[in-house]
Scaffold this active site. Structure first.
Site: not given
Ligand code: IDP
Ligand code: MG
Length: 156
Positions: A57, A126, A112, A115, A49, A85, A9, A102, A91
């Site tokens: 957000f 993907e 973070n 992805h 997404y 993973r 990212k 991370r 996350t």
């Molecule tokens: P992941 O990346 O660990 O699979 P996901 O739930 O798929 O997590 O969310 C995708 C991305 O969206 C996260 O990596 C993070 O950058 C962002 N994200 C997820 N939840 C939040 C939140 O509550 N606030 C801000 N950003 C979020």
């Molecule tokens: Mg995800």
């Protein structure tokens, strides 16, 4: 062998961690099947997404993902989706275990740094979303016999 998708990212690009993060996958014994820099568009982020489209957000995530180009990677290995993973960590960077990407490079939920596909099914979708067939390469790692046992090497 299984393939998965990673995106480095803008938080990884801006903080100078491209090499550090790619090294994690090389060090583990995973094969880099494809790697490129690309600028994400509105459309591709809406698709990628889609599960977060309704979240308040979402506009912040979108802006964050478009702040610079990203590095897209296709990573291959036995059980690559789960292995990547695990290397990625949870996350929220503040909760991610030390030793994970991370855990070592992030203090944030949003920023973070990486992805990684979360299932074999989403990895397939993907990879097709971010790579054309001709951007993926099937070369063999010279170190392959020293990464896997012969019985593991036969598995897909
Ligand atoms: P992941 O990346 O660990 O699979 P996901 O739930 O798929 O997590 O969310 C995708 C991305 O969206 C996260 O990596 C993070 O950058 C962002 N994200 C997820 N939840 C939040 C939140 O509550 N606030 C801000 N950003 C979020
Ligand atoms: Mg995800």
């Amino acid at each position: 062998m299984e393939k998965t998708l990673i995106l480095l990212k803008p938080s990884a690009i801006q903080r100078g961690h491209i090499g550090h993060i790619i090294s994690r996958f090389e060090n583990k014994g995973l094969r880099i099947a494809g790697l490129k820099m690309m600028q994400l568009t509105d459309e591709i982020i809406d698709e990628h997404y889609a599960h977060l489209l309704d979240k308040p957000f979402f506009p912040r995530i979108k802006a964050s993902m478009m702040a610079t180009p990203v590095i897209a990677g296709c990573i291959e290995g036995l059980d690559a989706v789960a292995v990547v993973r695990t290397l990625t960590g949870v996350t929220n960077g503040r909760n991610a275990a030390p030793g994970t990407i991370r855990g070592d490079f992030s203090m944030s939920v949003q920023e973070n740094v990486i992805h990684a596909s979360d299932s074999i099914e989403s990895a397939k979708t993907e990879i097709n979303r971010f790579f054309k067939a001709e951007e993926l390469f099937e070369y063999k790692l010279a170190s392959f016999p020293f990464i896997y046992s012969t019985d593991e090497a036969k598995q897909d």
